[in-house]
Enzyme design. Structure first.
Site, PDB file in Angstrom:
ATOM      1  N   ASP A   1       7.748 -39.639 -27.708  1.00 20.38           N
ATOM      2  CA  ASP A   1       8.896 -39.769 -26.811  1.00 20.38           C
ATOM      3  C   ASP A   1      10.208 -39.572 -27.557  1.00 20.38           C
ATOM      4  O   ASP A   1      11.096 -38.856 -27.099  1.00 20.38           O
ATOM      5  CB  ASP A   1       8.879 -41.126 -26.103  1.00 20.38           C
ATOM      6  CG  ASP A   1       8.436 -42.257 -27.024  1.00 20.38           C
ATOM      7  OD1 ASP A   1       8.615 -42.131 -28.256  1.00 20.38           O
ATOM      8  OD2 ASP A   1       7.909 -43.262 -26.513  1.00 20.38           O
ATOM      9  N   ASN A   2      10.321 -40.194 -28.723  1.00 21.01           N
ATOM     10  CA  ASN A   2      11.527 -40.042 -29.524  1.00 21.01           C
ATOM     11  C   ASN A   2      11.686 -38.618 -30.022  1.00 21.01           C
ATOM     12  O   ASN A   2      12.800 -38.079 -30.054  1.00 21.01           O
ATOM     13  CB  ASN A   2      11.490 -41.018 -30.703  1.00 21.01           C
ATOM     14  CG  ASN A   2      12.785 -41.070 -31.473  1.00 21.01           C
ATOM     15  OD1 ASN A   2      13.000 -40.298 -32.388  1.00 21.01           O
ATOM     16  ND2 ASN A   2      13.660 -41.991 -31.097  1.00 21.01           N
TER      17      ASN A   2
END
Length: 455
Positions: A267-268
């Site tokens: 996600d990051n």
């Protein structure tokens, strides 16, 4: 010109004072941002618009087992006040305990376009990405909302998020991703649960909001993210800017969600890729992702923090190394020493004022995010969790920084450059080398791929 010891003392005391003032400025900025953004949550015009007047959204929820509050978490997506969305519920196998819950909700809301997708596509070591692949390939819409299974959201969240996605920044830059600050909600009076709740709702929230207010770098936690598949299909996690003048130019080789299966914190990395490779920006809506924290022991909390510090170390090394200097215990030592040396302030008076003010602004952040003051029913447990979090921050960091392996979903991984991981076996933990620290030894327990990544 030679400098004597007094000159060095003056220099370091002044430097310490500057750092102290800078951190308090950041904390106050985060507190202001929480008040400014979350105290008022207006209803979006998209909530009552015609179906054909709004862009379609595909909501993807990766599921694994019976998360705490799972029924309510999933139901919050079925009740979104938005006229054009589908829900894709991704489950690895037919024996998963989440499947009966999913089927009950689909039966309860027959007018909602919801589908169950069973199976995984092995594109990397990240089980969350493998689980999402069926939904990713089947999604009917370009806008994707990836929402973790332990998150519940307000009924107006999707409409407000689409609003934010379609609205350029103040500098006229296109928004590629809309995210939501996590707000922990503990259903158990366990030590680890209360510490996690206190951490996410105060220290983490104000830093997260301050960094995203300044917006000089990507800083995203992937509990609830909205972005376009057409943008994701152009990037691969290399973080190298696409220089081609073509409007839809993409990176060479594998792109899209499959390219991020090699990362532990996909996600990051997706957020960073959209920022750096496409030169686009992020935004926050005025909603929170209510992260339901279940039965978390103190050991669970410590291992969770250790795991993500080790991941961050390989993704943003410089920022991770500076992190201890942002913790209140270290900052109070720096600030009290500087003020004592430069102005003769009493150390103990300063320490008392420092922590009283810090608690006041942290509780103010909590009130902004939750929409109400800290409930009396959890007041003392929450405050105990807040104090414990502050005391444990530095010891946990020291333990975490000496190691590159993490335990995740019952397997051991070696964290590589940029947060990529590989399986390892016969691993002897650094912690196991010291008898006094064996209580902290990681256990082979299942950890959801939805754990947060703290920038």
């Amino acid at each position: 010109m030679d400098l004597d010891s007094d000159d060095y003392h003056d220099f370091f005391a002044s430097l310490g004072l500057i750092w102290f003032l800078a951190l308090w400025t950041i904390w106050l900025l985060g507190t202001w941002a929480a008040r400014n953004r979350y105290r008022l949550r207006p209803r979006s015009p998209l909530s009552s618009a015609a179906r054909t007047a709004v862009p379609g959204v595909s909501i993807l929820r990766p599921l694994k087992g019976l998360d705490t509050n799972l029924y309510e978490n999933l139901e919050s997506t079925f009740t979104q006040e938005y006229p054009n969305f589908e829900i894709l519920l991704c489950i690895a196998d037919e024996d998963d305990q989440a499947l009966p819950v999913v089927r009950e909700l689909i039966s309860k809301y027959p007018n909602v376009n919801a589908k169950v997708l069973i199976g995984v596509e092995d594109v990397g070591v990240n089980p969350k990405v493998n689980n999402l692949m069926g939904g990713y390939r089947s999604a009917a819409n370009d806008i994707l909302w990836i929402l973790d299974s332990n998150v519940t959201v307000h009924s107006g969240t999707l409409a407000r998020s689409v609003d934010a996605l379609q609205t350029p920044t103040k500098n006229g830059e296109r928004v590629a991703l809309v995210h939501h600050v996590p707000f922990a909600f503990s259903t158990e009076s366990r030590v680890g649960s209360r510490i996690e709740e206190a951490f996410l709702n105060t220290n983490h929230a104000k830093m997260y909001l301050a960094i995203n207010t300044v917006a000089i770098e990507s800083c995203v936690v992937g509990k609830s993210n909205l972005y376009r598949r057409s943008d994701l299909e152009r990037v691969n996690g290399s973080l190298k800017r696409i220089t081609s003048p073509e409007p839809n130019a993409k990176q060479d080789g594998l792109c899209g969600l499959p390219a991020f299966g090699r990362f532990l914190a996909e996600d990051n990395m997706i957020a960073s890729a959209l920022w750096h490779e496409l030169g686009l920006r992020h935004d926050l809506s005025c909603d929170v992702a209510r992260n339901v924290v279940g039965n978390m022991s103190l050991r669970d909390y410590i291992q969770r923090r250790i795991r993500w510090i080790r991941v961050r170390k390989h993704m943003v090394f410089a920022a991770t190394m500076v992190e201890p200097l942002t913790e209140s215990i270290v900052l109070v030592a720096i600030g009290s020493s500087s003020l004592k040396y430069l102005f003769g302030f009493s150390r103990w008076l300063y320490i008392l004022v420092h922590f009283c003010m810090l608690l006041v602004i942290d509780l103010d952040v909590y009130t902004s995010l939750s929409g109400h003051p800290l409930p009396q029913s959890i007041k003392w447990e929450f405050l105990a969790g807040w104090v414990t979090r502050e005391l444990l921050a530095l010891p946990i960091f020291i333990i975490a920084i000496f190691g590159n392996t993490v335990e995740w979903r019952g397997r051991t991984y070696q964290v590589l450059k940029n947060g990529e991981v590989q399986h390892v076996s016969n691993h002897r933990s650094f912690l196991n080398s010291f008898a006094i620290l064996r209580w902290y030894q990681p256990q082979k327990y299942q950890v959801l791929a939805t754990d947060p990544v703290l920038p």
